[in-house]
Design a protein around this motif. Structure first.
Motif, PDB file in Angstrom:
ATOM      1  N   SER A  19      92.755  29.021 -63.377  1.00  0.00           N
ATOM      2  CA  SER A  19      92.511  29.257 -62.932  1.00  0.00           C
ATOM      3  C   SER A  19      93.600  29.906 -61.695  1.00  0.00           C
ATOM      4  O   SER A  19      94.530  29.516 -62.149  1.00  0.00           O
ATOM      5  N   ASN A  20      92.716  30.569 -60.838  1.00  0.00           N
ATOM      6  CA  ASN A  20      93.909  31.636 -59.641  1.00  0.00           C
ATOM      7  C   ASN A  20      93.711  31.504 -58.878  1.00  0.00           C
ATOM      8  O   ASN A  20      94.196  32.022 -58.013  1.00  0.00           O
ATOM      9  N   GLU A  21      93.256  29.704 -57.844  1.00  0.00           N
ATOM     10  CA  GLU A  21      92.671  29.437 -56.864  1.00  0.00           C
ATOM     11  C   GLU A  21      94.115  29.132 -56.273  1.00  0.00           C
ATOM     12  O   GLU A  21      94.260  27.792 -56.690  1.00  0.00           O
ATOM     13  N   VAL A  22      94.844  29.891 -55.512  1.00  0.00           N
ATOM     14  CA  VAL A  22      96.286  29.790 -54.757  1.00  0.00           C
ATOM     15  C   VAL A  22      96.446  28.995 -53.991  1.00  0.00           C
ATOM     16  O   VAL A  22      95.208  29.079 -52.881  1.00  0.00           O
ATOM     17  N   SER A  23      97.077  27.781 -53.472  1.00  0.00           N
ATOM     18  CA  SER A  23      96.568  27.034 -51.926  1.00  0.00           C
ATOM     19  C   SER A  23      98.488  26.289 -51.908  1.00  0.00           C
ATOM     20  O   SER A  23      99.064  27.203 -52.986  1.00  0.00           O
ATOM     21  N   VAL A  24      98.268  26.577 -50.658  1.00  0.00           N
ATOM     22  CA  VAL A  24      99.914  26.045 -50.430  1.00  0.00           C
ATOM     23  C   VAL A  24      99.773  24.586 -49.576  1.00  0.00           C
ATOM     24  O   VAL A  24      98.535  23.691 -50.129  1.00  0.00           O
ATOM     25  N   TYR A  54     110.601  32.690 -52.384  1.00  0.00           N
ATOM     26  CA  TYR A  54     111.996  32.630 -52.299  1.00  0.00           C
ATOM     27  C   TYR A  54     112.206  32.615 -50.307  1.00  0.00           C
ATOM     28  O   TYR A  54     113.512  32.409 -50.642  1.00  0.00           O
ATOM     29  N   ASP A  55     112.100  33.914 -49.979  1.00  0.00           N
ATOM     30  CA  ASP A  55     112.588  33.741 -48.936  1.00  0.00           C
ATOM     31  C   ASP A  55     112.435  32.487 -47.768  1.00  0.00           C
ATOM     32  O   ASP A  55     113.310  32.459 -46.987  1.00  0.00           O
ATOM     33  N   THR A  56     110.995  32.240 -47.901  1.00  0.00           N
ATOM     34  CA  THR A  56     110.583  31.171 -46.869  1.00  0.00           C
ATOM     35  C   THR A  56     110.930  29.457 -46.898  1.00  0.00           C
ATOM     36  O   THR A  56     110.630  28.845 -46.580  1.00  0.00           O
ATOM     37  N   ASN A  57     110.789  29.540 -48.510  1.00  0.00           N
ATOM     38  CA  ASN A  57     111.031  28.112 -49.416  1.00  0.00           C
ATOM     39  C   ASN A  57     109.560  27.277 -48.914  1.00  0.00           C
ATOM     40  O   ASN A  57     109.554  25.987 -49.663  1.00  0.00           O
ATOM     41  N   LYS A  58     108.555  28.042 -49.471  1.00  0.00           N
ATOM     42  CA  LYS A  58     107.363  28.540 -49.072  1.00  0.00           C
ATOM     43  C   LYS A  58     106.557  27.342 -50.348  1.00  0.00           C
ATOM     44  O   LYS A  58     107.027  28.286 -50.654  1.00  0.00           O
ATOM     45  N   THR A  59     106.024  26.146 -50.093  1.00  0.00           N
ATOM     46  CA  THR A  59     105.987  25.986 -51.916  1.00  0.00           C
ATOM     47  C   THR A  59     104.530  26.426 -51.924  1.00  0.00           C
ATOM     48  O   THR A  59     103.306  25.448 -51.229  1.00  0.00           O
ATOM     49  N   PHE A  60     103.810  27.337 -53.325  1.00  0.00           N
ATOM     50  CA  PHE A  60     102.424  26.999 -53.367  1.00  0.00           C
ATOM     51  C   PHE A  60     101.537  26.926 -54.822  1.00  0.00           C
ATOM     52  O   PHE A  60     102.602  25.904 -54.951  1.00  0.00           O
ATOM     53  N   MET A  61     100.371  26.243 -54.990  1.00  0.00           N
ATOM     54  CA  MET A  61     100.287  25.341 -56.109  1.00  0.00           C
ATOM     55  C   MET A  61      98.770  26.122 -56.700  1.00  0.00           C
ATOM     56  O   MET A  61      98.304  26.723 -55.805  1.00  0.00           O
ATOM     57  N   ILE A  62      98.939  26.004 -57.942  1.00  0.00           N
ATOM     58  CA  ILE A  62      97.207  26.498 -58.500  1.00  0.00           C
ATOM     59  C   ILE A  62      97.124  25.169 -59.551  1.00  0.00           C
ATOM     60  O   ILE A  62      98.046  24.579 -60.196  1.00  0.00           O
ATOM     61  N   PRO A  63      95.766  25.322 -59.510  1.00  0.00           N
ATOM     62  CA  PRO A  63      95.573  24.087 -60.682  1.00  0.00           C
ATOM     63  C   PRO A  63      96.284  24.955 -62.198  1.00  0.00           C
ATOM     64  O   PRO A  63      96.282  25.614 -62.497  1.00  0.00           O
ATOM     65  N   ALA A  64      96.268  23.688 -63.469  1.00  0.00           N
ATOM     66  CA  ALA A  64      96.924  24.288 -64.096  1.00  0.00           C
ATOM     67  C   ALA A  64      95.822  24.230 -65.534  1.00  0.00           C
ATOM     68  O   ALA A  64      94.594  24.043 -65.263  1.00  0.00           O
ATOM     69  N   GLY A  65      95.936  25.675 -66.409  1.00  0.00           N
ATOM     70  CA  GLY A  65      94.802  25.949 -66.869  1.00  0.00           C
ATOM     71  C   GLY A  65      94.452  28.172 -66.204  1.00  0.00           C
ATOM     72  O   GLY A  65      95.467  28.347 -65.914  1.00  0.00           O
TER      73      GLY A  65
END
Length: 337
Positions: free
Chosen positions: A325-330, A312-323
C-alpha cells in the motif's frame, strides 16, 4: 472491650503478603533464544517494538515517553514518563535506554534522579529498575542478557552485557558496537576501530571470527542474510549470506538508513540525493522499487500492520500499512497523563 483479632487471621495475612510480594518481585527469565526487538528496528534506535499483540513505542508528541497501543494503533496507554529509545520487550518486562533532558533546577538539586541509563520495567508500568546508570548508545535483548554500548571516562566506549536480574555485567568488546545483529547464538557486527569488517561473536563461547572483509556499516540481520551499507560504494545497500558468501548489491543509490518488513519481502529505505531525497520501498522478490514520499526521513520501524518513519527536520511521524500500500498518513497518538 475491643475484640482481639485471632492469631490465625494475622498469620494468614502475613503469609498472603509474603506470597504476593514474592510473586510480584520475582524475576521471570526468558528462553535463551528470545529477542527483544527486530534487528532493523534497533538499527533505527528502537522507538517501536511489537510483542504479544502490543506495540510499545516512544511517543514523539510526549517527549518520547514510553507508551503502548494495540497493533491496529488503538487503545493507547502511557507506561512511564521517560524519554526512551532502544525499546526491547519480552516476557514480563520492557527494557530501554533512558535519555531524559535534565532541567537547570534538576542539575542543582541534590535529590535529582539519574537522567540516563539502562532500565527495566514491568509491562504494567511498575517496578522501574536501573540496570546501569550511565550513557548508553544502544541496547538489545537476547535471552536473559541485555547487550549495550557502554561508556565511561576510564574505558571509553565498549560493548557490555548484563543479565536482566542486574548481575554479571561483563565487557565483551572494547569497541563501540550496535548490538542489533543476532542470528541464533551469534552476534554479527561491523568493526569500528581498526577496520569495518563484518564479525560474529558466539554468545556461548564468546569466540570471535571474521565473516566478511569489506568496508561495511549499519548492519542488519534478516533470516539468512546480512544487509549493510557499503562504505566503498557511496553507502549503497548490499547483502551477503550469514556465512559471508554471495555478496550482491541491493540498492544502487546512497542511503542513510533502511529496514526490512517482518515477512522479509519488502525493503524500506531512505535515499539521500539532495533535492531528490526520498523514502522508498523495494520488493525483494522482484527487485522493483518505488518512491513512497519525497523528503528526508529517519527512524524507519516495522511492525506486523504498519511501517513508521519520521521526518528529519520536524520529527513528524508518518505511517503506511505493511505490504504494497502507498497510503501515507500521519501518526498522531494522544498525549496522556
Amino acid at each position: 472491650m475491643k475484640k482481639k483479632i485471632p492469631f490465625i487471621v494475622v498469620l494468614l495475612a502475613i503469609i498472603g503478603f509474603i506470597i504476593y510480594t514474592n510473586l510480584t518481585y520475582r524475576i521471570e527469565y526468558n528462553q535463551d533464544s528470545a529477542l527483544g526487538n527486530t534487528s532493523g528496528n534497533l538499527l533505527n534506535t528502537g522507538l517501536f517494538c511489537e510483542d504479544d499483540n502490543k506495540i510499545y513505542f516512544a511517543n514523539h508528541l510526549d517527549n518520547d515517553s514510553l507508551y503502548v497501543m494495540d497493533t491496529d494503533c488503538t487503545n493507547f496507554k502511557k507506561i512511564y514518563s521517560n524519554t526512551v529509545s532502544y525499546i526491547n520487550a519480552e516476557g514480563k518486562y520492557i527494557f530501554y535506554n533512558r535519555e531524559n533532558r535534565k532541567t537547570e533546577s534538576q542539575v542543582k538539586s541534590i535529590f535529582a534522579v539519574n537522567t540516563v541509563g539502562l532500565y527495566r520495567i514491568i509491562k504494567s508500568g511498575k517496578q522501574l529498575t536501573s540496570l546501569y546508570e550511565g550513557h548508553v548508545l544502544s541496547a538489545s535483548l537476547l535471552g536473559n542478557y541485555i547487550y549495550y554500548d557502554h561508556y565511561d571516562d576510564k574505558t571509553g566506549l565498549s560493548l557490555h552485557r548484563i543479565k536482566l536480574d542486574q548481575t554479571d555485567d561483563t565487557r565483551l568488546i572494547s569497541q563501540s558496537i550496535t548490538p542489533n545483529g543476532f542470528s541464533g547464538s551469534d552476534l554479527y557486527y561491523c568493526g569500528t576501530e581498526n577496520d569495518h569488517y563484518i564479525y560474529k561473536m558466539n554468545q556461548e563461547t564468546l569466540a570471535t571470527d571474521i565473516v566478511y572483509k569489506g568496508n561495511c556499516g549499519s548492519l542488519l540481520v534478516q533470516d539468512r542474510y546480512i544487509y549493510y551499507l557499503n562504505l566503498d560504494e557511496d553507502y549503497h545497500i548490499w547483502r551477503i549470506q550469514t556465512d559471508g558468501t554471495n555478496e550482491m548489491e541491493v540498492v544502487d543509490e546512497g542511503c542513510s538508513t533502511y529496514n526490512i518488513s517482518l515477512s522479509g519481502k519488502y525493503l524500506y529505505y531512505q535515499v539521500d540525493a539532495g533535492g531528490n531525497s526520498r523514502f522508498c520501498r523495494m520488493n525483494l522478490e522482484t527487485g522493483e522499487s518505488e518512491t513512497i514520499l519525497a523528503g528526508i526521513f529517519t527512524s524507519i520501524h516495522v511492525t506486523s500492520n504498519y511501517i513508521f518513519f519520521r521526518e528529519y527536520d520536524t520529527n513528524k511521524t508518518f505511517m503506511i500499512p505493511a505490504g504494497d500500500s502507498n497510503e501515507v498518513s500521519v501518526f498522531e497518538p494522544p498525549v496522556l497523563n
